[in-house]
Design a protein around this motif. Structure first.
Motif, PDB file in Angstrom:
ATOM      1  N   TYR A   1       0.859  -1.175   0.000  1.00 51.45           N
ATOM      2  CA  TYR A   1       0.000   0.000   0.000  1.00 51.45           C
ATOM      3  C   TYR A   1       0.893   1.223   0.000  1.00 51.45           C
ATOM      4  N   PRO A   2       0.625   2.137  -0.908  1.00 47.86           N
ATOM      5  CA  PRO A   2      -0.361   2.058  -1.985  1.00 47.86           C
ATOM      6  C   PRO A   2       0.190   1.277  -3.182  1.00 47.86           C
ATOM      7  N   SER A   3      -0.690   0.611  -3.900  1.00 48.13           N
ATOM      8  CA  SER A   3      -0.269  -0.157  -5.075  1.00 48.13           C
ATOM      9  C   SER A   3      -0.549   0.598  -6.359  1.00 48.13           C
ATOM     10  N   GLY A   4      -1.059   1.817  -6.250  1.00 46.43           N
ATOM     11  CA  GLY A   4      -1.351   2.660  -7.409  1.00 46.43           C
ATOM     12  C   GLY A   4      -1.762   4.030  -6.926  1.00 46.43           C
ATOM     13  N   SER A   5      -2.271   4.825  -7.821  1.00 50.55           N
ATOM     14  CA  SER A   5      -2.685   6.183  -7.488  1.00 50.55           C
ATOM     15  C   SER A   5      -3.799   6.192  -6.452  1.00 50.55           C
ATOM     16  N   VAL A   6      -3.708   7.109  -5.508  1.00 44.33           N
ATOM     17  CA  VAL A   6      -4.718   7.272  -4.457  1.00 44.33           C
ATOM     18  C   VAL A   6      -5.448   8.597  -4.692  1.00 44.33           C
ATOM     19  N   GLU A   7      -6.770   8.585  -4.510  1.00 43.95           N
ATOM     20  CA  GLU A   7      -7.568   9.790  -4.672  1.00 43.95           C
ATOM     21  C   GLU A   7      -7.868  10.408  -3.311  1.00 43.95           C
ATOM     22  N   MET A   8      -7.582  11.697  -3.194  1.00 48.32           N
ATOM     23  CA  MET A   8      -7.868  12.440  -1.967  1.00 48.32           C
ATOM     24  C   MET A   8      -8.973  13.448  -2.265  1.00 48.32           C
ATOM     25  N   TYR A   9     -10.145  13.229  -1.684  1.00 44.71           N
ATOM     26  CA  TYR A   9     -11.272  14.123  -1.907  1.00 44.71           C
ATOM     27  C   TYR A   9     -11.193  15.313  -0.952  1.00 44.71           C
ATOM     28  N   VAL A  10     -11.536  16.479  -1.479  1.00 45.46           N
ATOM     29  CA  VAL A  10     -11.610  17.679  -0.650  1.00 45.46           C
ATOM     30  C   VAL A  10     -12.954  18.344  -0.915  1.00 45.46           C
ATOM     31  N   GLY A  11     -13.651  18.690   0.161  1.00 45.33           N
ATOM     32  CA  GLY A  11     -15.007  19.224   0.047  1.00 45.33           C
ATOM     33  C   GLY A  11     -15.050  20.717  -0.133  1.00 45.33           C
ATOM     34  N   ALA A  12     -14.177  21.263  -0.967  1.00 48.13           N
ATOM     35  CA  ALA A  12     -14.116  22.704  -1.194  1.00 48.13           C
ATOM     36  C   ALA A  12     -13.550  22.966  -2.572  1.00 48.13           C
ATOM     37  N   ASP A  13     -13.732  24.189  -3.053  1.00 42.95           N
ATOM     38  CA  ASP A  13     -13.219  24.574  -4.361  1.00 42.95           C
ATOM     39  C   ASP A  13     -11.699  24.685  -4.343  1.00 42.95           C
ATOM     40  N   PRO A  14     -11.066  24.591  -5.513  1.00 37.04           N
ATOM     41  CA  PRO A  14      -9.620  24.793  -5.592  1.00 37.04           C
ATOM     42  C   PRO A  14      -9.228  26.177  -5.075  1.00 37.04           C
ATOM     43  N   GLY A  15      -8.131  26.228  -4.318  1.00 33.66           N
ATOM     44  CA  GLY A  15      -7.606  27.506  -3.866  1.00 33.66           C
ATOM     45  C   GLY A  15      -7.979  27.912  -2.470  1.00 33.66           C
ATOM     46  N   GLY A  16      -8.987  27.259  -1.862  1.00 29.21           N
ATOM     47  CA  GLY A  16      -9.355  27.566  -0.493  1.00 29.21           C
ATOM     48  C   GLY A  16      -8.442  26.866   0.489  1.00 29.21           C
ATOM     49  N   SER A  17      -8.642  27.140   1.771  1.00 27.59           N
ATOM     50  CA  SER A  17      -7.746  26.600   2.795  1.00 27.59           C
ATOM     51  C   SER A  17      -7.780  25.075   2.832  1.00 27.59           C
ATOM     52  N   SER A  18      -8.981  24.476   2.783  1.00 23.18           N
ATOM     53  CA  SER A  18      -9.064  23.011   2.814  1.00 23.18           C
ATOM     54  C   SER A  18      -8.345  22.399   1.623  1.00 23.18           C
ATOM     55  N   ASP A  19      -8.482  23.029   0.457  1.00 18.44           N
ATOM     56  CA  ASP A  19      -7.838  22.537  -0.751  1.00 18.44           C
ATOM     57  C   ASP A  19      -6.318  22.611  -0.637  1.00 18.44           C
ATOM     58  N   LEU A  20      -5.799  23.761  -0.205  1.00 16.22           N
ATOM     59  CA  LEU A  20      -4.353  23.920  -0.131  1.00 16.22           C
ATOM     60  C   LEU A  20      -3.729  23.006   0.910  1.00 16.22           C
ATOM     61  N   ILE A  21      -4.396  22.844   2.038  1.00 13.56           N
ATOM     62  CA  ILE A  21      -3.899  21.932   3.067  1.00 13.56           C
ATOM     63  C   ILE A  21      -3.874  20.509   2.528  1.00 13.56           C
ATOM     64  N   SER A  22      -4.938  20.103   1.841  1.00 12.45           N
ATOM     65  CA  SER A  22      -5.001  18.762   1.272  1.00 12.45           C
ATOM     66  C   SER A  22      -3.883  18.545   0.258  1.00 12.45           C
ATOM     67  N   ARG A  23      -3.615  19.550  -0.557  1.00  9.99           N
ATOM     68  CA  ARG A  23      -2.565  19.411  -1.566  1.00  9.99           C
ATOM     69  C   ARG A  23      -1.177  19.343  -0.938  1.00  9.99           C
ATOM     70  N   GLN A  24      -0.987  20.081   0.142  1.00 14.91           N
ATOM     71  CA  GLN A  24       0.304  20.008   0.834  1.00 14.91           C
ATOM     72  C   GLN A  24       0.506  18.609   1.424  1.00 14.91           C
ATOM     73  N   ILE A  25      -0.542  18.065   2.031  1.00 12.35           N
ATOM     74  CA  ILE A  25      -0.466  16.701   2.567  1.00 12.35           C
ATOM     75  C   ILE A  25      -0.257  15.701   1.435  1.00 12.35           C
ATOM     76  N   ALA A  26      -0.985  15.877   0.324  1.00 13.91           N
ATOM     77  CA  ALA A  26      -0.879  14.957  -0.810  1.00 13.91           C
ATOM     78  C   ALA A  26       0.540  14.910  -1.357  1.00 13.91           C
ATOM     79  N   THR A  27       1.182  16.055  -1.439  1.00 10.49           N
ATOM     80  CA  THR A  27       2.561  16.100  -1.912  1.00 10.49           C
ATOM     81  C   THR A  27       3.475  15.303  -0.983  1.00 10.49           C
ATOM     82  N   GLY A  28       3.287  15.481   0.326  1.00  6.69           N
ATOM     83  CA  GLY A  28       4.105  14.734   1.281  1.00  6.69           C
ATOM     84  C   GLY A  28       3.884  13.236   1.192  1.00  6.69           C
ATOM     85  N   LEU A  29       2.621  12.818   1.075  1.00  7.01           N
ATOM     86  CA  LEU A  29       2.328  11.388   0.976  1.00  7.01           C
ATOM     87  C   LEU A  29       2.901  10.805  -0.313  1.00  7.01           C
ATOM     88  N   SER A  30       2.812  11.559  -1.407  1.00  8.39           N
ATOM     89  CA  SER A  30       3.386  11.104  -2.678  1.00  8.39           C
ATOM     90  C   SER A  30       4.891  10.921  -2.552  1.00  8.39           C
TER      91      SER A  30
END
Length: 332
Positions: free
Chosen positions: A37-66
């Motif tokens: 795990y992971p054996s392929g691409s993982v999808e991270m859902y965010v319940g907000a539009d691109p550019g908001g705080s939830s989105d940017l935090i999710s993308r920062q975490i996603a980069t670290g996990l990648s």
């Protein structure tokens, strides 16, 4: 490859950002079947539009996990209903770690106070992997107004309008509690997110607004906005000269925090793999700089502590809403 650190304040003034997580080189095993795990691409859902705080935090975490786990963690935006639409997709997903989400506390602790019972999203339908960060709210006004404290609003001599970032959000609750407990004549004006609320305030279309600190701090520092109060338990390091609502005599403590979730029943070793990679991400200079630049307080605690905090806050908020007879569903 490391993603450039981004500012929420810049986004709130209208800059739309489209980012993608970068892949890494390390591998980690996980899953009850003994596979990777992971054996392929993982999808991270965010319940907000691109550019908001939830989105940017999710993308920062996603980069670290990648970077840590060697597969792409792709952020998918499913905005609407304070995160409920994204949460529904995660809830219905297979519990294998291939669909995950950084979710916000207000969806589980505040939104239930504003919607019908059959529309409530319960944290019991998810596994909580671990906490991420806390984002404090600040009450602000256009600097053209003469007010500098909550007491000034009491003597405004008019009905004070306040913008919030939507129905069922922490911004709505923070402002509603402030005006009701302070016995201030007021009217709520809900917006669909922090950026439009900030724009309206800068244009003097509303008198005040409750915003996340990261959305407002740039305009506080450049003198366009005046901060009247924060709603944290104590003064926050990013606005050390701004008193809390409690210091000003009002029992109002409301704050947003975010945490990683997976569908209910995700194998423990998969969750452990995600959490270990998150902790490594938290320790990186890039991530810590991101938190500092965006006025985020770390809340990097295990999932059971997050779940306990959610239940405590849900009950506390429910008691306050009942005490002051606040109808969040009408945003008033």
């Amino acid at each position: 490859m490391r993603k450039q650190t981004l500012s929420l304040a810049a986004v709130a003034t209208g800059t739309a950002l489209a980012l993608s997580a970068c892949g890494g080189v390390s591998t980690t095993t996980g899953g009850d079947d003994g596979g990777e795990y992971p054996s392929g691409s993982v999808e991270m859902y965010v319940g907000a539009d691109p550019g908001g705080s939830s989105d940017l935090i999710s993308r920062q975490i996603a980069t670290g996990l990648s970077d840590e786990l060697g597969e792409t963690f792709s952020v998918l935006n499913r905005s609407g209903s304070n995160g409920a639409l994204a949460a529904a997709e995660v809830q219905q997903a297979e519990p294998d770690g291939n669909i995950i989400s950084v979710q916000n506390a207000s969806l589980f602790a505040i939104t239930p106070l504003a919607v019908a019972e059959d529309e409530v999203t319960s944290i019991d339908d998810f596994d909580v992997v671990g906490g991420v960060s806390r984002d404090d709210y600040v009450l602000v006004t256009n600097s053209e107004n003469p007010w500098t404290t909550i007491d000034d609003l009491k003597g405004a001599g008019k009905k004070v309008t306040y913008g919030t970032t939507g129905v069922g959000t922490g911004a709505q609750l923070a402002c509603a509690l402030t005006y009701e407990s302070g016995d201030i004549d007021s009217e709520a004006v809900p917006f669909d997110g922090g950026a439009p609320a900030l724009t309206a305030l800068l244009g003097n279309q509303v008198d005040t607004a409750c915003l996340q600190t990261g959305e407002a701090i740039e305009n506080i520092e450049n003198g366009k906005l005046t901060a009247l109060s924060v709603f944290a338990p104590e003064r926050i390091e990013f606005l050390p000269d701004v008193p809390t609502a409690t210091e000003q005599g009002l029992d109002v403590e409301v704050y947003q925090y975010r945490f990683m979730t997976t569908p209910k029943g995700t194998p423990q070793d998969v969750k452990d793999t995600i959490w270990e990679a998150m902790q490594t991400t938290f320790e990186s200079e890039d991530y810590q700089a991101f938190n500092e630049q965006n006025s985020l307080t770390p809340m990097e605690v295990p999932g059971d502590e997050v779940a306990e905090a959610l239940e405590t806050d849900r009950q506390r908020y429910a008691d306050l809403v009942e005490e002051y007879d606040i109808d969040l569903g009408d945003a008033s």
